[in-house]
Design a protein around this motif. Structure first.
Motif, PDB file in Angstrom:
ATOM      1  N   GLY A   1     -11.840  -5.663  -5.601  1.00 46.53           N
ATOM      2  CA  GLY A   1     -11.511  -6.694  -6.864  1.00 46.53           C
ATOM      3  C   GLY A   1     -10.935  -5.647  -7.793  1.00 46.53           C
ATOM      4  N   ALA A   2     -11.276  -4.439  -8.018  1.00 44.88           N
ATOM      5  CA  ALA A   2     -10.706  -3.444  -9.030  1.00 44.88           C
ATOM      6  C   ALA A   2      -9.662  -2.566  -8.440  1.00 44.88           C
ATOM      7  CB  ALA A   2     -12.000  -2.535  -9.401  1.00 44.88           C
ATOM      8  N   GLY A   3     -10.022  -1.469  -7.611  1.00 45.11           N
ATOM      9  CA  GLY A   3      -9.100  -0.621  -7.252  1.00 45.11           C
ATOM     10  C   GLY A   3      -8.119  -1.359  -6.354  1.00 45.11           C
ATOM     11  N   MET A   4      -8.514  -2.243  -5.428  1.00 46.94           N
ATOM     12  CA  MET A   4      -7.574  -3.117  -4.448  1.00 46.94           C
ATOM     13  C   MET A   4      -8.420  -4.402  -4.054  1.00 46.94           C
ATOM     14  SD  MET A   4      -7.403  -3.623  -0.927  1.00 46.94           S
ATOM     15  CE  MET A   4      -8.704  -2.659  -0.139  1.00 46.94           C
ATOM     16  N   PHE A   5      -7.509  -5.119  -3.576  1.00 44.89           N
ATOM     17  CA  PHE A   5      -8.033  -6.601  -3.211  1.00 44.89           C
ATOM     18  C   PHE A   5      -6.749  -7.259  -2.488  1.00 44.89           C
ATOM     19  CE2 PHE A   5      -8.830 -10.923  -3.671  1.00 44.89           C
ATOM     20  CZ  PHE A   5     -10.104 -11.055  -3.025  1.00 44.89           C
ATOM     21  N   CYS A   6      -7.158  -7.866  -1.413  1.00 43.33           N
ATOM     22  CA  CYS A   6      -6.264  -8.594  -0.564  1.00 43.33           C
ATOM     23  C   CYS A   6      -6.583  -9.977  -0.314  1.00 43.33           C
ATOM     24  CB  CYS A   6      -5.722  -7.794   0.805  1.00 43.33           C
ATOM     25  SG  CYS A   6      -4.890  -6.385   0.666  1.00 43.33           S
ATOM     26  N   ASP A   7      -5.985 -10.949  -0.173  1.00 42.12           N
ATOM     27  CA  ASP A   7      -6.075 -12.105   0.114  1.00 42.12           C
ATOM     28  C   ASP A   7      -5.053 -12.641   1.004  1.00 42.12           C
ATOM     29  OD1 ASP A   7      -6.444 -15.087   0.556  1.00 42.12           O
ATOM     30  OD2 ASP A   7      -7.375 -15.160  -1.451  1.00 42.12           O
ATOM     31  N   ASN A   8      -5.405 -12.614   2.481  1.00 43.62           N
ATOM     32  CA  ASN A   8      -4.314 -13.198   3.188  1.00 43.62           C
ATOM     33  C   ASN A   8      -3.507 -14.454   3.152  1.00 43.62           C
ATOM     34  OD1 ASN A   8      -3.109 -11.552   5.402  1.00 43.62           O
ATOM     35  ND2 ASN A   8      -3.777 -13.098   6.905  1.00 43.62           N
ATOM     36  N   GLU A   9      -4.037 -15.365   2.444  1.00 45.81           N
ATOM     37  CA  GLU A   9      -3.409 -16.635   1.957  1.00 45.81           C
ATOM     38  C   GLU A   9      -2.244 -16.237   0.815  1.00 45.81           C
ATOM     39  OE1 GLU A   9      -6.240 -19.385   0.948  1.00 45.81           O
ATOM     40  OE2 GLU A   9      -6.297 -19.975   2.858  1.00 45.81           O
ATOM     41  N   VAL A  10      -2.504 -15.147   0.109  1.00 45.37           N
ATOM     42  CA  VAL A  10      -1.651 -15.000  -1.093  1.00 45.37           C
ATOM     43  C   VAL A  10      -0.960 -13.630  -1.161  1.00 45.37           C
ATOM     44  CG1 VAL A  10      -1.764 -15.136  -3.800  1.00 45.37           C
ATOM     45  CG2 VAL A  10      -3.303 -16.671  -2.360  1.00 45.37           C
ATOM     46  N   GLY A  11      -1.530 -12.665  -1.206  1.00 46.36           N
ATOM     47  CA  GLY A  11      -1.021 -11.209  -1.507  1.00 46.36           C
ATOM     48  C   GLY A  11      -2.030 -10.302  -1.606  1.00 46.36           C
ATOM     49  N   GLY A  12      -1.622  -9.073  -1.861  1.00 45.64           N
ATOM     50  CA  GLY A  12      -2.566  -8.067  -2.107  1.00 45.64           C
ATOM     51  C   GLY A  12      -2.093  -7.166  -3.444  1.00 45.64           C
ATOM     52  N   ALA A  13      -3.101  -6.384  -4.034  1.00 53.26           N
ATOM     53  CA  ALA A  13      -2.869  -5.926  -5.166  1.00 53.26           C
ATOM     54  C   ALA A  13      -3.716  -4.456  -5.245  1.00 53.26           C
ATOM     55  CB  ALA A  13      -2.818  -6.686  -6.364  1.00 53.26           C
ATOM     56  N   ALA A  14      -3.270  -3.267  -5.923  1.00 53.38           N
ATOM     57  CA  ALA A  14      -3.965  -2.212  -5.918  1.00 53.38           C
ATOM     58  C   ALA A  14      -3.712  -1.557  -7.066  1.00 53.38           C
ATOM     59  CB  ALA A  14      -3.624  -1.144  -4.576  1.00 53.38           C
ATOM     60  N   ALA A  15      -4.674  -0.622  -7.486  1.00 51.35           N
ATOM     61  CA  ALA A  15      -4.319   0.147  -8.987  1.00 51.35           C
ATOM     62  C   ALA A  15      -4.584   1.578  -8.839  1.00 51.35           C
ATOM     63  CB  ALA A  15      -5.345  -0.399  -9.686  1.00 51.35           C
ATOM     64  N   THR A  16      -4.110   2.083  -9.730  1.00 52.12           N
ATOM     65  CA  THR A  16      -4.054   3.652 -10.045  1.00 52.12           C
ATOM     66  C   THR A  16      -4.247   3.859 -11.483  1.00 52.12           C
ATOM     67  OG1 THR A  16      -3.175   5.803  -9.457  1.00 52.12           O
ATOM     68  CG2 THR A  16      -1.585   4.017 -10.039  1.00 52.12           C
ATOM     69  N   GLY A  17      -4.649   5.081 -11.796  1.00 55.68           N
ATOM     70  CA  GLY A  17      -4.813   5.415 -13.277  1.00 55.68           C
ATOM     71  C   GLY A  17      -6.521   5.488 -13.707  1.00 55.68           C
ATOM     72  N   HIS A  18      -6.729   5.091 -14.986  1.00 56.54           N
ATOM     73  CA  HIS A  18      -7.896   5.504 -15.599  1.00 56.54           C
ATOM     74  C   HIS A  18      -8.843   4.149 -15.223  1.00 56.54           C
ATOM     75  CE1 HIS A  18      -9.749   7.339 -19.312  1.00 56.54           C
ATOM     76  NE2 HIS A  18     -10.573   6.614 -18.707  1.00 56.54           N
ATOM     77  N   GLY A  19      -9.757   4.371 -14.138  1.00 60.81           N
ATOM     78  CA  GLY A  19     -10.498   3.347 -13.510  1.00 60.81           C
ATOM     79  C   GLY A  19     -11.469   2.716 -14.295  1.00 60.81           C
ATOM     80  N   GLU A  20     -11.810   3.138 -15.236  1.00 56.29           N
ATOM     81  CA  GLU A  20     -12.710   2.449 -16.196  1.00 56.29           C
ATOM     82  C   GLU A  20     -11.980   1.170 -16.831  1.00 56.29           C
ATOM     83  OE1 GLU A  20     -14.913   6.245 -15.783  1.00 56.29           O
ATOM     84  OE2 GLU A  20     -12.697   5.545 -16.153  1.00 56.29           O
ATOM     85  N   TRP A  21     -10.685   1.195 -17.051  1.00 57.17           N
ATOM     86  CA  TRP A  21     -10.065  -0.144 -17.620  1.00 57.17           C
ATOM     87  C   TRP A  21      -9.798  -0.859 -16.366  1.00 57.17           C
ATOM     88  CZ3 TRP A  21     -10.618  -1.631 -22.364  1.00 57.17           C
ATOM     89  CH2 TRP A  21     -11.060  -0.624 -23.202  1.00 57.17           C
ATOM     90  N   VAL A  22      -9.530  -0.385 -15.161  1.00 56.06           N
ATOM     91  CA  VAL A  22      -9.380  -1.407 -13.909  1.00 56.06           C
ATOM     92  C   VAL A  22     -10.679  -2.064 -13.664  1.00 56.06           C
ATOM     93  CG1 VAL A  22      -8.730  -1.538 -11.759  1.00 56.06           C
ATOM     94  CG2 VAL A  22      -7.608   0.105 -13.261  1.00 56.06           C
ATOM     95  N   MET A  23     -11.679  -1.652 -13.674  1.00 63.80           N
ATOM     96  CA  MET A  23     -12.933  -1.885 -13.471  1.00 63.80           C
ATOM     97  C   MET A  23     -13.312  -3.211 -14.502  1.00 63.80           C
ATOM     98  SD  MET A  23     -15.566   0.799 -12.091  1.00 63.80           S
ATOM     99  CE  MET A  23     -15.166   2.060 -13.355  1.00 63.80           C
ATOM    100  N   ARG A  24     -13.032  -2.879 -15.827  1.00 65.73           N
ATOM    101  CA  ARG A  24     -13.299  -3.696 -16.916  1.00 65.73           C
ATOM    102  C   ARG A  24     -12.481  -5.158 -16.892  1.00 65.73           C
ATOM    103  NH1 ARG A  24     -13.162   1.172 -20.617  1.00 65.73           N
ATOM    104  NH2 ARG A  24     -15.412   1.900 -21.086  1.00 65.73           N
ATOM    105  N   THR A  25     -11.449  -4.953 -16.236  1.00 66.27           N
ATOM    106  CA  THR A  25     -10.760  -6.119 -16.129  1.00 66.27           C
ATOM    107  C   THR A  25     -10.519  -6.552 -14.618  1.00 66.27           C
ATOM    108  OG1 THR A  25      -8.918  -4.860 -15.861  1.00 66.27           O
ATOM    109  CG2 THR A  25      -9.297  -5.714 -18.043  1.00 66.27           C
ATOM    110  N   LEU A  26     -11.201  -6.115 -13.684  1.00 64.11           N
ATOM    111  CA  LEU A  26     -11.082  -6.293 -12.226  1.00 64.11           C
ATOM    112  C   LEU A  26      -9.501  -6.560 -12.107  1.00 64.11           C
ATOM    113  CD1 LEU A  26     -14.010  -8.791 -11.376  1.00 64.11           C
ATOM    114  CD2 LEU A  26     -13.470  -6.622 -10.391  1.00 64.11           C
ATOM    115  N   GLY A  27      -8.734  -5.663 -12.269  1.00 63.62           N
ATOM    116  CA  GLY A  27      -7.172  -5.717 -12.286  1.00 63.62           C
ATOM    117  C   GLY A  27      -6.727  -6.094 -10.902  1.00 63.62           C
TER     118      GLY A  27
END
Length: 326
Positions: free
Chosen positions: A222-248
């Motif tokens: 849900g932060a660094g990566m997340f997939c939902d097979n009904e919808v799509g997937g997403a992934a992050a890179t960079g300063h992880g603390e801010w990705v965690m704070r927003t569940l990017g």
């Protein structure tokens, strides 16, 4: 006057109902979008090019997206010249190479490891956590014990070059993140296979010279990566603390569920960070995304983030659009 107020209220209620119907319809469209019949692989940074090549071999042979993303990210994990992932990764401030990784399949299953030492391929350990245990995440010594029990070999992951750079850094021991240098500390990959299924993977050695024990967003579903097979997937890179704070990554997928394109969803996820962190001179965040139709998107905070996209038998490196311009 009473009739006018009632009429105004009626029109307002009608407009609100129409808007709600539109939002629900767009959300339903996102959830029911037909899966693409052609495979797609997308991954972060220039080391995504060789990673995509390995993933594409799996996809073109009719293999699963899960196998593709695992095989893809194993390439930079094993490359001693790639100093932000796996073997050869820059150590923490105490000289330990500690690795984080996660993987997620088309059925919503997930596995991850964090603060793992001595194992060259944390992504494959994460997959075994997903497939062989009732858990999602194993950490530290427990993750190492699990890996060794499952046939992985214990190795020294600190290369001569990484050790030399660490020794140089210790002369001042001043931790100072640099946009697009220390912060491109990940390979994240998403894939859509010929069966229309999605999977994702993320693996990293984390921020160079971090505090011993620091874990970033990469192993967090849900932060660094997340997939939902009904919808799509997403992934992050960079300063992880801010990705965690927003569940990017979760945010990007949920925005696509509501009808946003992958590109628009990535842009909104970056804007959430802009709103929370007004001083982002030393913070870089980049997102990649793919939906069930095979459409992709990417966006970042600072210029300099690029991603590799493999589709239609072409593997290309693309500079992502950014919030701040050059």
């Amino acid at each position: 006057m009473t009739n006018m107020l009632n009429r105004r209220q009626f029109l307002q209620k009608g407009a609100a109902a129409s808007l709600a119907t539109t939002v629900l319809f767009k959300g339903a469209q996102a959830m029911s979008a037909p899966a693409a019949k052609k495979p797609v692989a997308i991954s972060t940074w220039s080391h995504g090019i060789p990673a995509n090549e390995a993933a594409w071999k799996v996809l073109k042979a009719g293999g699963t997206a899960l196998d593709a993303v695992e095989q893809g990210v194993r390439v930079p994990e094993a490359d001693p010249k790639e100093m932000s992932v796996g073997y050869g990764g820059r150590p923490d401030r105490d000289g330990h190479v500690t690795l984080d990784a996660c993987i997620m399949d088309d059925k919503g299953n997930a596995g991850s490891v964090c603060f793992l030492e001595h194992i060259k391929h944390p992504i494959s350990v994460a997959r075994l956590v997903m497939e062989k245990t009732p858990h999602v995440m194993l950490a530290g010594e427990g993750a190492l014990q699990f890996a060794l029990e499952n046939g992985f070999e214990k190795e020294d992951l600190l290369t001569d070059e990484a050790r030399r750079q660490w020794e140089d850094w210790k002369t001042k021991a001043d931790y100072h993140p640099e946009v697009n240098i220390e912060n491109h500390d990940t390979i994240s990959m998403l894939a859509l296979d010929v069966h229309g299924n999605l999977s994702g993977a993320c693996t990293t050695s984390g921020m160079a010279y971090k505090l011993h024990g620091r874990v970033g967003d990469s192993p967090i579903i849900g932060a660094g990566m997340f997939c939902d097979n009904e919808v799509g997937g997403a992934a992050a890179t960079g300063h992880g603390e801010w990705v965690m704070r927003t569940l990017g990554s979760f945010l990007v997928v949920e925005l696509m569920r509501q009808g946003r394109s992958p590109q628009a969803a990535c842009e909104e996820a970056v804007m959430r960070i802009v709103k929370l962190q007004p001083n982002f001179d030393e913070v870089q965040i980049g997102y990649i995304a793919i939906n069930k139709a095979g459409e992709t998107g990417a966006y970042c905070l600072h210029p300099g983030f690029n991603y590799a996209l493999y589709e239609d038998d072409k593997n290309v490196l693309i500079d992502a659009e950014s919030y701040l311009k050059k």
